[in-house]
Design an enzyme around this catalytic site. Structure first.
Site, short mmCIF file in Angstrom:
data_model
loop_
_atom_site.label_atom_id
_atom_site.label_comp_id
_atom_site.label_asym_id
_atom_site.label_seq_id
_atom_site.Cartn_x
_atom_site.Cartn_y
_atom_site.Cartn_z
N ASP A 69 -2.29 -10.68 -10.18
CA ASP A 69 -1.53 -10.74 -8.93
C ASP A 69 -0.51 -9.62 -9.00
O ASP A 69 0.48 -9.72 -9.72
CB ASP A 69 -0.85 -12.10 -8.80
CG ASP A 69 -0.01 -12.22 -7.53
OD1 ASP A 69 0.07 -11.24 -6.76
OD2 ASP A 69 0.58 -13.29 -7.32
N TYR A 161 2.62 -4.84 7.84
CA TYR A 161 1.59 -4.01 7.21
C TYR A 161 1.87 -2.53 7.46
O TYR A 161 1.82 -1.71 6.54
CB TYR A 161 0.22 -4.39 7.79
CG TYR A 161 -0.94 -3.61 7.25
CD1 TYR A 161 -1.55 -3.95 6.04
CD2 TYR A 161 -1.46 -2.53 7.96
CE1 TYR A 161 -2.62 -3.23 5.55
CE2 TYR A 161 -2.54 -1.81 7.49
CZ TYR A 161 -3.12 -2.16 6.29
OH TYR A 161 -4.19 -1.45 5.80
#
Length: 260
Positions: A69, A161
Site C-alpha cells: 500500500d 485526481y
C-alpha cells in the site's frame, strides 16, 4: 565515414507500483522484455505474484512481487528493502499506482482528498528519497511518474485526481533540478483515455455513449491501450532518453480537449 552506435541497453532492476493490472502491468511486461528485472508492487498481491511468475517465464528475466500500500510509507520502506534483496541495486522507478477519486466539489471530504493524494502523489518523493543511494550508483538511473491529461485539463468530476497529477508534474520539475547533479533523470507520462479497468468501470457506470464521446474527442478515433503508454515509459527509462529530464510526454491519441 562516420558510424553510429545504438546506446547500450540498461539492465538495472526497476520497481513498478500498481503493477498487477493496467498501465503498471504493461510497464512491467515491456521492461522485462527489454531485459530489466522488475519488482511488481500492488495491493492485489495474489495477482502480482501470478503476473510476476508469468513475466519471468516469458522473458527469462528475474522478477519479484510484493503486496504494497503505497499510502503507507512504512510499507514502502520495507518493500524497497525486499525488492533490493531480491533483485539487487535498483536503477529505475515507475509510479503507476493510482486511484481516480471521482468526486465533484459538493461531495468532497477531507478523507477523500487525503486518500487520493496519499496514493497518487504523497508517496512519490519519499520513494525516490528512499532509493536515492541506489540511483546514485546505477548507470542511467531514472524515474517515471504516470500523470494524466487531467493535470492540465479541467474536469468538474475529479478535482482531487487532477490536483494530484498536476502536483506530480510540478514536483517532477523540482526534483529534476535536484536529481540532475547525480545524473538521475525524472519524467512523467500523461495518458489520455486508456482502456484500463478504471476507464472500463467509468464507461460501465455512465449513461450509454460515454465511450463514443471519449472517442469523438480523440484525433486517432479510439481509446488507447496500456502497452501504448508503457512503450513511452520504457523509452523514458532507457538510455535512448539520456538527455530528457523534467519532461511530460503526453500519450492521448491527439485528444483535442487537452491540446495546449
Amino acid at each position: 565515414m562516420s558510424s553510429t552506435h545504438a546506446p547500450a541497453a540498461l539492465t538495472s532492476p526497476v520497481i513498478v507500483t500498481g503493477a498487477a493490472s493496467g498501465i503498471g502491468l504493461a510497464c512491467a511486461e515491456l521492461l522485462a522484455e527489454a531485459g530489466r528485472p522488475v519488482a511488481l508492487w500492488d495491493l492485489q498481491v495474489d495477482k502480482a505474484i501470478v503476473e510476476a511468475v508469468r513475466i519471468s517465464e516469458a522473458t527469462g528475466v528475474a522478477t519479484t512481487s510484493l503486496g504494497v500500500d503505497v499510502a503507507d510509507l512504512g510499507q514502502v520502506s520495507r518493500a524497497i528493502n525486499q525488492s533490493r534483496a531480491a533483485l539487487g541495486t535498483i536503477g529505475g522507478l515507475v509510479h503507476a499506482a493510482g486511484v481516480p477519486g471521482t468526486c465533484p466539489l459538493e461531495q468532497l471530504s477531507p478523507a477523500a482528498w487525503a486518500q487520493v493524494m496519499d496514493i497518487n502523489l504523497r508517496c512519490w518523493p519519499f520513494m525516490i528519497q528512499a532509493l536515492l543511494e541506489d540511483f546514485k550508483v546505477s548507470k542511467g538511473a531514472a524515474c517515471v511518474g504516470i500523470a494524466s491529461i487531467n493535470a492540465t485539463l479541467g474536469n468538474a468530476f475529479n478535482p482531487t485526481y487532477s490536483a494530484s497529477k498536476a502536483g506530480m508534474l510540478g514536483l517532477n520539475r523540482a526534483l529534476a533540478d535536484e536529481l540532475a547533479r547525480f545524473g538521475i533523470r525524472i519524467n512523467a507520462v500523461s495518458p489520455g483515455q486508456i482502456m484500463t479497468q478504471m476507464i472500463a468501470d467509468a464507461i460501465a457506470a455512465a449513461p450509454t455513449g460515454l465511450k463514443e464521446r471519449f472517442e469523438s474527442r480523440i484525433l486517432l478515433g479510439r481509446l488507447g491501450q496500456p502497452r501504448e503508454v508503457a512503450t513511452a515509459v520504457r523509452f523514458l527509462l532507457s538510455s535512448e532518453a539520456s538527455y530528457i529530464t523534467g519532461a511530460e510526454l503526453v500519450v492521448d491519441g491527439g485528444n483535442i480537449s487537452s491540446q495546449r
